[in-house]
Design a protein around this motif. Structure first.
Motif, mmCIF file in Angstrom:
data_model
loop_
_atom_site.group_PDB
_atom_site.id
_atom_site.type_symbol
_atom_site.label_atom_id
_atom_site.label_comp_id
_atom_site.label_asym_id
_atom_site.label_seq_id
_atom_site.Cartn_x
_atom_site.Cartn_y
_atom_site.Cartn_z
ATOM 1 N N ASP A 110 91.350 -4.359 100.725
ATOM 2 C CA ASP A 110 92.187 -5.562 100.612
ATOM 3 C C ASP A 110 93.667 -5.212 100.775
ATOM 4 O OD1 ASP A 110 90.075 -7.380 100.088
ATOM 5 O OD2 ASP A 110 90.025 -6.754 97.996
ATOM 6 N N ASN B 6 96.602 -12.689 87.104
ATOM 7 C CA ASN B 6 95.956 -13.884 87.658
ATOM 8 C C ASN B 6 97.001 -14.894 88.149
ATOM 9 O OD1 ASN B 6 93.347 -12.964 87.269
ATOM 10 N ND2 ASN B 6 93.071 -14.025 85.317
ATOM 11 N N LEU C 273 94.627 -11.452 96.457
ATOM 12 C CA LEU C 273 93.574 -11.106 95.501
ATOM 13 C C LEU C 273 92.976 -9.780 95.953
ATOM 14 C CD1 LEU C 273 90.993 -13.402 93.880
ATOM 15 C CD2 LEU C 273 90.278 -11.221 94.848
ATOM 16 N N THR C 274 92.978 -8.790 95.062
ATOM 17 C CA THR C 274 92.654 -7.426 95.458
ATOM 18 C C THR C 274 91.491 -6.864 94.660
ATOM 19 O OG1 THR C 274 94.952 -7.095 96.091
ATOM 20 C CG2 THR C 274 93.629 -5.109 95.683
ATOM 21 N N GLU C 275 90.429 -6.517 95.386
ATOM 22 C CA GLU C 275 89.251 -5.948 94.738
ATOM 23 C C GLU C 275 89.017 -4.502 95.161
ATOM 24 O OE1 GLU C 275 86.173 -9.380 93.849
ATOM 25 O OE2 GLU C 275 86.610 -9.282 95.995
ATOM 26 N N VAL D 179 95.020 -7.601 91.013
ATOM 27 C CA VAL D 179 93.592 -7.472 90.731
ATOM 28 C C VAL D 179 93.219 -8.558 89.726
ATOM 29 C CG1 VAL D 179 91.841 -5.969 89.709
ATOM 30 C CG2 VAL D 179 93.601 -5.007 91.220
ATOM 31 N N PRO D 180 92.227 -9.392 90.040
ATOM 32 C CA PRO D 180 91.868 -10.489 89.132
ATOM 33 C C PRO D 180 91.141 -9.965 87.894
ATOM 34 C CG PRO D 180 90.296 -10.385 90.930
ATOM 35 C CD PRO D 180 91.339 -9.341 91.216
#
Lengths: 377, 377
Positions: A275, A260, A269-271, A247-248
């Protein structure tokens, strides 16, 4: 029952780690044979007083205590052991489990991260876990403060979760998560590699992390600082061919640097849960797995063939190995393949001699099929 | 001076956009010839009353007013025009510039993002800009509130910055950035595509964004919501072969969704100036540029050969094109290449007929070398 006692005696013997256990079974075929061979092996490796296995009564007491807690043992070379965890060359030979053992073979995803997580990080962990558990995925985490606890709590809302702990099953840690551990055991599962009564100290946590990495098809990292335990779990998961998710977060928050970095190195990249669901494979990638020739030899049908591991080795080969192998191993780690090439002996012979040296405390086995001379022999 | 007046008259004629300007010069060789041909072209395309160029006095007044402000014009087909911006097929034919014109040809990086940025986002923009400007990079942005203003301010601390504005140079927008615009002009540069006196309205901002994309070697996006202008700038920059950078942020903040998406699509995850410096190329990537055959024909030595663009086309070919091309163009965009293949005429002839149709308001040119029938002919 007798087999269980003998297995645990071998596993609990000083110097018998996960790799050594597999090597002993591979060489001697049965637990009983391995136990009987231990003193001679250690002496052959150069140790005057060989390590003694714990006596039967101590092990019987451990089994009884676990049963009283409502738990049971799973063995790496017996049915019921989690399939993907068994793929790790250094999978724990025995696991103590509370709760639903079948959940350990379900499709699962790990969620790990900082203990001193931000409120947003914990909200993210809880939300992701709730959504993933609702999709019938088991959510695996380490029962630590912060991200881990938030993930377990989120999963409990809609589905099931697995807590992998560092100490014994009877020592909830951190203490404030005692109630959470009980809730998880009631509907999901709690697993421990350490014997009952073990209070977790620093050296137990890397093993806990390796067990999380081994159980899951994918691992989500939320708020991991550089050099954190979560990043170690991510590295182990990656080496085991598990899919990585991160998760960014803001570069201004040091807790996001590690996560990051994982994205920069190729993690998804997981939101949102979508995802994860879109990128979670059905099996670990073979590419990620360490290539231990002995391990590969064993892997097919591990549980079914537990008594058929015997690899015959000529005495002359072993004698030659005892002479030529020790000088090849220095303080810097060396690949076992490299040793086999240099000494021109079979893999089985090299493995047999390394086993003796390990049991004698002369060499230690390291990740990636490497060995090194121990620091203080 | 006379040449400047005639150029601006052609550029300021209704229906003569950046692509049409290039096509006119390519077909007629000089500005004067193009101006003279305009009425016949529009009539040939089917327009009864052709658009008239503005008269010389209006243009003279514009030139005088710009000079009084301390500014000057740059033309896409004359020396001094920013080299990388000139590579865009639809680069503005004329730019009005305040400040140091040479800065527009310096190595530069854009920093853009949300107007309603978070305090952390603005801190990140300012910090990045300060560090990049210290490395002798010109920091290009759009003088908007939020991220843009923070980037300009950060760059002013250690180096130079370029503001690309949407309206005329004499209309600072937003009003609170008037002083900032003056500071930028004093040590850096401010550029505008719109004529003096133009108050910026929504249709000017995509052009401003395209000019930012065209000037820079790389673009950093900080806090861009889905469908934001910053994402449009990123798309244009990517199409022009410029390197993309994005600063990650929490998925819980909608302002980070667009920038996180860019990372997912391959933009460089950016936490510090070092991430930009390590990945900023020396030239735009050729792969990213739109493939307009006419444009490619012109590109080599654009400034030097501005009067040598003339491509002879036989009258018979044009007559045939006037008959066969209009039916091929419908409401859905079609590739110019496709038209050329279907009508079996030379690219130059197709281009000449499209020019007539454009000037007559019958077709419009779209990005990616496509044309479509205009909505209301």
């Amino acid at each position: 029952m007798d087999d269980t006692i003998e297995r645990l005696r071998l596993i609990r013997t000083e110097g018998v780690g996960p790799l050594t256990y597999r090597r002993l079974i591979a060489r001697f075929g049965t637990v009983q044979n391995a136990l009987e061979a231990l003193p001679d092996l250690a002496r052959a490796g150069g140790r005057a007083s060989p390590p003694a296995p714990p006596d039967r009564r101590a092990i019987e007491a451990e089994i009884k205590a676990l049963k009283k807690l409502g738990g049971k043992f799973l063995f790496v070379d017996s049915p019921g052991y989690p399939e993907f965890l068994a793929e790790l060359p250094d999978a724990p030979p025995a696991l103590a489990v509370l709760g639903d053992v079948s959940l350990l073979s379900a499709r699962s995803v790990g969620i790990v991260g900082a203990r001193n997580a931000s409120a947003n990080g914990m909200r993210m962990a809880e939300q992701l876990a709730t959504e993933l558990a609702a999709e019938d995925l088991a959510v695996v985490s380490g029962l630590a403060r912060g991200i881990d606890a938030a993930a377990h709590k989120g999963a409990l809302k809609t589905g099931r979760t697995v807590a992998v702990i560092a100490g014994g099953l009877d020592i909830p840690y951190p203490p404030e998560n005692e109630k959470l551990q009980a809730q998880i055991a009631a509907t999901g599962a709690v697993i421990a590699e350490a014997p009952l009564g073990t209070a977790p100290i620093s050296r137990h946590f890397p093993k806990r992390n390796r067990n999380i990495a081994g159980l899951v098809l994918g691992l989500v990292v939320i708020e991991a600082a550089p050099r954190s335990g979560s990043l170690l779990t991510a590295r182990l998961a990656n080496e085991a061919g598990r899919e990585l998710f991160a998760v960014p977060g803001s570069p201004l928050d040091p807790r996001c640097r590690g996560s990051n970095d994982l994205i920069r190195q190729g993690a998804n990249l997981t939101e949102s849960a979508a995802d994860v669901l879109a990128n979670l494979p059905d099996h670990p990638s073979r590419q990620g797995l360490a290539r231990d020739p002995l391990f590969l030899h064993q892997r097919s049908g591990l549980a079914e063939k537990s008594n058929n591991f015997f690899v015959p080795v000529a005495d002359a080969e072993i004698a030659e190995g005892r002479r030529s192998i020790p000088p090849l191993i220095g303080a810097d780690p060396v690949m076992v393949d490299e040793i086999a090439r240099r000494c021109q002996l079979s893999t089985a012979a090299v493995s047999a001699v390394l086993l003796e040296l390990e049991l004698a405390g002369k060499v230690e086995t390291l990740p990636g099929n490497r060995v090194a001379r121990t620091a203080s022999p």
